[in-house]
Write an enzyme that holds these catalytic residues in place. Structure first.
Site, PDB file in Angstrom:
ATOM      1  N   CYS A   1       7.411   7.386   0.395  1.00 45.10           N
ATOM      2  CA  CYS A   1       8.130   8.662   0.409  1.00 45.10           C
ATOM      3  C   CYS A   1       7.899   9.463  -0.864  1.00 45.10           C
ATOM      4  O   CYS A   1       7.601   8.905  -1.918  1.00 45.10           O
ATOM      5  CB  CYS A   1       9.628   8.404   0.522  1.00 45.10           C
TER       6      CYS A   1
ATOM      7  N   GLY B   1      13.303   4.958  -1.647  1.00 43.10           N
ATOM      8  CA  GLY B   1      13.811   3.624  -1.971  1.00 43.10           C
ATOM      9  C   GLY B   1      14.523   3.025  -0.769  1.00 43.10           C
ATOM     10  O   GLY B   1      14.377   3.512   0.357  1.00 43.10           O
TER      11      GLY B   1
ATOM     12  N   LYS C   1     -11.221  -3.212   2.008  1.00 44.33           N
ATOM     13  CA  LYS C   1     -11.629  -1.808   2.158  1.00 44.33           C
ATOM     14  C   LYS C   1     -11.968  -1.506   3.603  1.00 44.33           C
ATOM     15  O   LYS C   1     -11.548  -0.493   4.148  1.00 44.33           O
ATOM     16  CB  LYS C   1     -12.869  -1.473   1.303  1.00 44.33           C
TER      17      LYS C   1
ATOM     18  N   GLU D   1      -8.774  -1.549   5.944  1.00 43.09           N
ATOM     19  CA  GLU D   1      -7.718  -0.547   5.748  1.00 43.09           C
ATOM     20  C   GLU D   1      -8.131   0.846   6.180  1.00 43.09           C
ATOM     21  O   GLU D   1      -7.298   1.623   6.623  1.00 43.09           O
ATOM     22  CB  GLU D   1      -7.157  -0.559   4.326  1.00 43.09           C
TER      23      GLU D   1
ATOM     24  N   LYS E   1       0.134   5.000  -0.589  1.00 47.15           N
ATOM     25  CA  LYS E   1      -0.606   4.848  -1.836  1.00 47.15           C
ATOM     26  C   LYS E   1       0.139   3.985  -2.838  1.00 47.15           C
ATOM     27  O   LYS E   1      -0.394   3.050  -3.389  1.00 47.15           O
ATOM     28  CB  LYS E   1      -0.885   6.241  -2.422  1.00 47.15           C
TER      29      LYS E   1
END
Ligand code: F6R
Length: 607
Positions: A2, A100, A484, A487, A602
């Site tokens: 988020c 969170g 890699k 994903e 990320k």
């Protein structure tokens, strides 16, 4: 994960919020929304899906002088408009965005429901807005503070109310929040990339701190209402570093930035006279460094793979027992902190919850933990006992590439530093440095041959599964190659030690499961050839990453990817780059969303 943006200033608020949210897209999200304070109260618009869907919904304009926005990555409850943030109370007077997880949300929800509160979403976050509305007396600041006392879990929040027009209250506990101080305007965000278009002056909130933004400026307080004096820090990233600059994807840009990223990571850190390295932020005297008896590396994902290469290398050339462990496993196995151990927490973002929690647990038990981060001012960088920055510049693509080779660069410098304190001679140090300094140029050579890798990917992108195999320093590279590929292209891939396949994975080998061997000219090449033969005898297809001119492997493998010659221990820098390109081109071939692969985020700020 988020993202949060808040704005208070003279610009068109909705446009600033949308621009900020777009800068946070790279973190991964599945819905987005904004609340703006208009003449007649708070206006909230949210949508499931991409920000452009939200933008379309805002076409009629949403005028206001301050606002908050959010990109949500679903944890509690499905991807839907109702679950998107901001969340409002029943009166529509309070609006909250939250990053969170609220761990006691069920208990709070039940209590609020007994008081007659009707919930609109399945999220844990919605309890916050109802608590604030319920506890509000005469000040938003007080209502937020009283609410925070009731929450268990982690949060970065931004809150507004129409009862106090022009005010935004932010608070942080376990989820980053940073203020951007502009000329007559103030921004609030979970990530500095959302601020860069407006200002490079930042104030980083720490856990347990709040900020109150209003027409007079901002003030920072702790949760007990004590004044906290904060420094304004300069963000050392440029706006253009977070632009795509003509590349189709951030991932491609970042793969191609690697020669410069490695140069920057090495820059000013090689001590030619001593044939060693100096890493300013370690905060350890030479005597303390010499007394280190073991090294433990903790990290997640790609950073874990870089840490594995680092651990192998330090043990190999410096003779210090080194071990790399997945951060999420350390925390809950009650780790024993041995004396004279040095811990290194590796994290590109510096915010990964698993790594951060493991680091806190180790420090609680007396461990000295160094941070190896890319993001300046990130939580791991701040909380560690010393550390080294990667200086790779912002990494925007979800799939980490340039951070990996930058992390390797720092590990190679550390290994050199330790090796020179133990049994590496001046001549050993000199040839290590010479090889290391050739790496950026050699990566460029590989990048120049990317067309051949694109062609290869075109032929292999249709397979459903692949194995990546390597030994020694190439084993972690095999793990990274498999990570890699899976994903971003969603091709199933498994990384193994090439020696280990006969203990199980060889059962998968056959014409439908190509094997990518990492077999450069290092001390384990011969062994890898034997493993290759085992695959060939079972009709498996072999793609081999080899040192250029390796005729023997060329004759065995179905396809080869040559890399320039270097010394055995340097190859991880060179063998990983073709694997990054291979994954990228496979993903393109399959029409995948390279920069925002499904389900991934990320910066993984939840456990
Ligand atoms: C893979 C990838 C992730 C991260 C992992 C740790 O391409 O990006 O596996 O490496 O989530 O992230 P950091 O390094 O930020 O701690």
């Amino acid at each position: 994960m988020c993202g949060i943006v808040g704005y208070h200033g003279p610009r068109e608020t909705a446009a600033v919020l949308i621009e900020g949210l777009k800068r946070l897209e790279y973190r991964g999200y599945d819905s987005a929304g904004i609340s703006v304070l208009a003449e007649d109260g708070l206006k909230t618009v949210k949508r499931a899906g991409k920000i452009k869907v939200l933008q379309e919904a805002l076409q009629d304009g949403l005028q206001g002088r301050c606002g908050i926005g959010h990109t949500r990555w679903a944890t509690h409850g499905e991807v839907s408009e109702a679950n998107a943030h901001p969340h409002m109370d029943a009166s529509g007077e309070f609006s909250v965005v939250h990053n969170g997880i609220i761990e006691n949300c069920e208990a709070l929800r039940e209590r609020l429901q007994l008081d007659g509160v009707k919930f609109q979403s399945q999220t844990d976050s919605e309890v916050i807005v109802h608590l604030i509305a319920k506890l509000y007396r005469e000040s938003l600041e007080q209502a937020v503070r009283d609410t925070l006392y009731m929450l268990k879990g982690t949060y970065g929040i931004a809150v507004m109310t129409s009862r106090e027009p022009g005010k935004i209250v932010g608070a942080r506990y376990g989820s980053p929040l940073v203020l951007g101080i502009g000329d007559g305007e103030i921004l609030l965000a979970s990530d500095v990339t959302a601020l860069l278009a407006y200002t490079r002056q930042a104030v980083y909130l720490q856990d347990g701190e709040m900020v109150i933004i209003d027409d007079t400026g901002y003030k920072t307080r702790d949760f007990h209402d004590r004044i906290v004096k904060k420094q304004i820090e300069l963000i050392d990233w440029e706006l253009e570093q977070i632009e795509r600059l003509g590349y189709r994807h951030y991932m491609e840009k970042e793969i191609r930035e690697q020669p410069d990223a490695v140069r920057r990571a090495l820059g000013g850190r090689i001590d030619r006279e001593a044939c060693s390295a100096h890493l300013g932020g370690l905060e350890l005297t030479p005597q303390q460094l010499r007394s280190i008896e073991r090294i433990r590396v903790i990290a997640a994902g790609t950073s874990y793979h870089a840490g594995m290469v680092g651990g192998y290398l330090i043990e190999q050339i410096a003779g210090i027992p080194s071990f790399t462990e997945i951060a999420s496993e350390i925390r809950y196995r009650n780790p024993v902190v041995e004396p004279n151990s040095l811990y290194i927490a590796v994290s590109q973002s510096g915010e990964t919850a698993d790594t951060l929690s493991a680091m806190r647990e180790l420090r609680r038990k007396g461990a000295k933990v160094l941070g190896m981060c890319n993001v300046v001012g990130s939580t791991i960088a701040r909380e560690s006992d010393g550390g080294v920055y990667l200086h790779s510049g912002p990494e925007i693509a979800v799939a980490s590439t340039k951070a990996f080779t930058s992390q390797l660069s720092i590990f190679y410098l550390l290994a050199l530093l330790f090796a020179r304190m133990h049994h590496y001679s001046i001549a050993d140090g000199q040839s290590f440095i010479a090889d290391l300094q050739r790496i950026p140029e050699q990566i460029s050579e590989i990048l120049q041959r990317s067309e051949a890798i694109r062609e290869l990917a075109g032929r292999y992108a249709g397979y459903g599964s692949m194995l990546f195999l390597g030994r020694g320093l190439q084993y972690p590279v095999a793990l990274e190659g498999a990570l890699k590929l899976k994903e971003i292209s969603y091709i199933h891939a498994e990384g193994c030690s090439a020696a280990e396949i006969k203990h199980g994975p060889i059962a998968l080998v056959g014409p439908d499961v190509p094997c990518v061997f990492l077999a450069p000219d290092d001390s384990l090449r011969e062994k890898s050839i034997s493993n290759m033969m085992e695959v060939k005898s079972r009709h498996g297809r072999v793609i081999a990453v080899v040192t250029e001119g390796d005729r023997e492997i060329e004759a065995i493998a179905d396809d080869v990817i040559p890399v320039p010659r270097t010394s055995g221990i340097m190859y991880p820098f060179l063998t990983v780059v073709p694997l990054q390109l291979f994954s990228y081109y496979c993903a393109l071939e399959r029409g995948c969303d390279v920069d925002q692969p499904r389900n991934l985020a990320k910066s993984v700020t939840v456990e």
